[in-house]
Enzyme design. Structure first.
Site, PDB file in Angstrom:
ATOM      1  N   LYS A  62       0.734  -1.029   0.076  1.00  0.00           N
ATOM      2  CA  LYS A  62       0.383   0.484   0.064  1.00  0.00           C
ATOM      3  C   LYS A  62       1.046   0.959  -0.192  1.00  0.00           C
ATOM      4  O   LYS A  62       0.426   2.365  -0.402  1.00  0.00           O
ATOM      5  CB  LYS A  62      -1.319   0.082   1.058  1.00  0.00           C
ATOM      6  CG  LYS A  62      -2.345   0.532   0.269  1.00  0.00           C
ATOM      7  CD  LYS A  62      -3.754   0.120   1.927  1.00  0.00           C
ATOM      8  CE  LYS A  62      -3.063   0.447   3.564  1.00  0.00           C
ATOM      9  NZ  LYS A  62      -3.936   0.328   4.275  1.00  0.00           N
ATOM     10  N   LYS A  74      -6.372  -7.616  -1.345  1.00  0.00           N
ATOM     11  CA  LYS A  74      -5.728  -9.045  -2.419  1.00  0.00           C
ATOM     12  C   LYS A  74      -4.305  -9.957  -2.076  1.00  0.00           C
ATOM     13  O   LYS A  74      -4.617 -10.699  -2.043  1.00  0.00           O
ATOM     14  CB  LYS A  74      -6.481  -8.776  -3.729  1.00  0.00           C
ATOM     15  CG  LYS A  74      -7.557  -8.329  -4.170  1.00  0.00           C
ATOM     16  CD  LYS A  74      -7.809  -8.081  -5.328  1.00  0.00           C
ATOM     17  CE  LYS A  74      -9.889  -8.429  -5.776  1.00  0.00           C
ATOM     18  NZ  LYS A  74      -9.852  -7.189  -5.020  1.00  0.00           N
ATOM     19  N   ILE A 108     -12.827  -8.926 -32.115  1.00  0.00           N
ATOM     20  CA  ILE A 108     -14.026  -9.654 -31.232  1.00  0.00           C
ATOM     21  C   ILE A 108     -13.537  -8.469 -30.538  1.00  0.00           C
ATOM     22  O   ILE A 108     -12.943  -9.227 -29.203  1.00  0.00           O
ATOM     23  CB  ILE A 108     -14.061 -10.479 -31.298  1.00  0.00           C
ATOM     24  CG1 ILE A 108     -14.538 -11.250 -32.880  1.00  0.00           C
ATOM     25  CG2 ILE A 108     -15.334 -11.093 -30.199  1.00  0.00           C
ATOM     26  CD1 ILE A 108     -15.292 -13.106 -32.449  1.00  0.00           C
ATOM     27  N   SER A 182       6.623  -1.917 -29.392  1.00  0.00           N
ATOM     28  CA  SER A 182       7.813  -2.390 -28.524  1.00  0.00           C
ATOM     29  C   SER A 182       8.925  -2.787 -29.234  1.00  0.00           C
ATOM     30  O   SER A 182      10.054  -2.752 -29.002  1.00  0.00           O
ATOM     31  CB  SER A 182       6.890  -3.465 -28.211  1.00  0.00           C
ATOM     32  OG  SER A 182       5.893  -4.477 -29.480  1.00  0.00           O
ATOM     33  N   ASP A 192       2.614  -7.010 -32.340  1.00  0.00           N
ATOM     34  CA  ASP A 192       2.363  -6.649 -33.895  1.00  0.00           C
ATOM     35  C   ASP A 192       3.300  -5.910 -34.642  1.00  0.00           C
ATOM     36  O   ASP A 192       4.294  -5.494 -34.099  1.00  0.00           O
ATOM     37  CB  ASP A 192       0.805  -6.245 -34.059  1.00  0.00           C
ATOM     38  CG  ASP A 192       0.725  -5.245 -33.048  1.00  0.00           C
ATOM     39  OD1 ASP A 192       1.642  -4.179 -32.787  1.00  0.00           O
ATOM     40  OD2 ASP A 192      -0.308  -4.354 -33.312  1.00  0.00           O
ATOM     41  N   ASP A 254      -0.157  -2.867 -39.213  1.00  0.00           N
ATOM     42  CA  ASP A 254      -1.413  -1.590 -39.131  1.00  0.00           C
ATOM     43  C   ASP A 254       0.179  -0.849 -40.001  1.00  0.00           C
ATOM     44  O   ASP A 254       0.808  -0.824 -39.181  1.00  0.00           O
ATOM     45  CB  ASP A 254      -1.571  -0.539 -38.628  1.00  0.00           C
ATOM     46  CG  ASP A 254      -2.662  -1.551 -37.856  1.00  0.00           C
ATOM     47  OD1 ASP A 254      -3.163  -2.652 -37.805  1.00  0.00           O
ATOM     48  OD2 ASP A 254      -2.661  -1.682 -36.165  1.00  0.00           O
TER      49      ASP A 254
END
Ligand code: 8DG
Ligand code: CA
Ligand code: CA
Length: 333
Positions: A62, A74, A108, A182, A192, A254
């Site tokens: 924390k 958690k 999707i 990257s 990609d 792309d």
């Protein structure tokens, strides 16, 4: 305790926490569609990965920037029981599992996946049998599901880069191409290929967009040696697939075409990482500039952005906002 490399290359002593936080992040993005929580989990994971010391308690965690009460709890639960009840429940949830699976297909998203689930489509086989419910992008995503999940080795991108540069240079030597993402950050493998292209004749104005569209089409048409397939092509952006040889997997590529005056901001933005971009944008705001993928603009007294600052190199962007220059390899955060 699992050890793996964190973004700075050192061992990640908190890798097991990072794993469950990233799984929770994916759940929030894909199933709950809560982008705030998605970002919070990812931030926490990146902070823990960069922390040079094994975290022993939630309280200790924390103290780190980006880790609050809920994540600290958690961490305690995980340390005490070796698992997380929340994740156990998610694993038992048929809808959550189906949505996680379906969103692995390029094209999707969470909304489409939920819609497919409601129409009874839960597996990849269901998808293959119901391609009438998919658009062109999703059909290509399904066709290359396994290929697109394979990382691309740096050496292969280097070969693709050389081919791209040679081929577009044959179309017109005035094209400039930069592979960002990257790869530009020096990573040994990438998800990609993010290519940016500029040409002196490309203009921002609406009337000139048609010219850009034709230019981009001509450019892509010249790349047939790379066995291209098109997902979509518009005035400024090609999304598709390339393949160096039939023995190698198909790769997502792309290509964005930009006017020269926007090129440097775009190269900066698409080099990332996205966490680095957020940090840099926040820094820009503190210096009363707004920075996005197109431009750097000063903020007026009323907070309204002014005209874009003329930029001819990435370094200038850093200079304007008084941010110490970081080489692409230093932006892996
Ligand atoms: P990878 O492909 O190897 O997985 O990593 P990457 O190259 O860093 O990620 P990317 O998803 O291909 O995105 C390329 C860069 O675009 C990223 O490093 C920073 C920038 N970017 C953001 N926000 C977003 C976003 O919401 N979506 C995408 N696609 N890119 C973004 O800053
Ligand atoms: Ca990328
Ligand atoms: Ca990308």
């Amino acid at each position: 305790m699992s050890k793996r490399k964190n973004p700075s290359g050192a061992d990640n002593l908190n890798g097991d926490f990072c794993d469950f936080l990233m799984e929770l992040a994916d759940y929030e993005k894909n199933v709950s569609r809560n982008i705030h929580k998605y970002n919070a989990y990812r931030k926490a994971a990146s902070v823990l990965a960069a922390h040079g010391k094994r975290i022993e308690t939630g309280d200790e965690a924390k103290k780190l920037n980006g880790i609050g009460e809920k994540i600290a709890k958690k961490i305690d639960e995980f340390l005490q029981t070796g698992k997380l009840q929340k994740l156990e429940n998610i694993h038992q949830d048929e809808e959550a599992q189906a949505i996680n699976l379906l969103t692995r297909v390029s094209g999707i998203g969470p909304v489409k996946a939920a819609e497919l689930f409601r129409s009874g489509i839960k597996t990849i086989e269901d998808l293959r049998n119901n391609q009438n419910k998919l658009n062109h992008h999703q059909i290509i995503g399904l066709k290359y599901l396994e290929d697109f999940e394979k990382k691309i080795p740096r050496a292969e991108i280097q070969q693709i880069e050389k081919k791209l540069k040679d081929l577009i240079n044959n179309v017109d030597p005035e094209f400039t191409l930069t592979i960002c993402g990257s790869y530009r950050r020096g990573k040994s493998e990438s998800g990609d290929i993010d290519a940016l292209v500029t040409h002196p004749s490309v203009k921002t104005s609406e009337v000139k967009k048609k010219h850009g569209e034709q230019l981009l089409k001509n450019l892509v048409a010249a790349l047939d040696e790379l066995n291209m397939e098109t997902i979509s092509i518009g005035e400024t952006k090609f999304m598709g697939v390339c393949r160096l040889s039939s023995e190698l997997p198909a790769r997502r590529l792309d290509i964005r075409l930009l006017p020269p005056e926007q090129y440097q901001c775009a190269v900066l933005y698409f080099t990332g990482s996205d966490v680095f971009n957020k940090t840099m944008r926040a820094h820009a705001l503190q210096h009363r500039f707004t920075l996005n993928e197109y431009s750097l603009r000063p903020l007026g007294v009323t907070g309204v952005p002014g005209e874009p600052v003329p930029i001819s190199s990435e370094e200038e962007i850093f200079d304007y906002i008084d941010f110490p220059y970081k080489k692409p390899e230093e932006r892996n955060m």
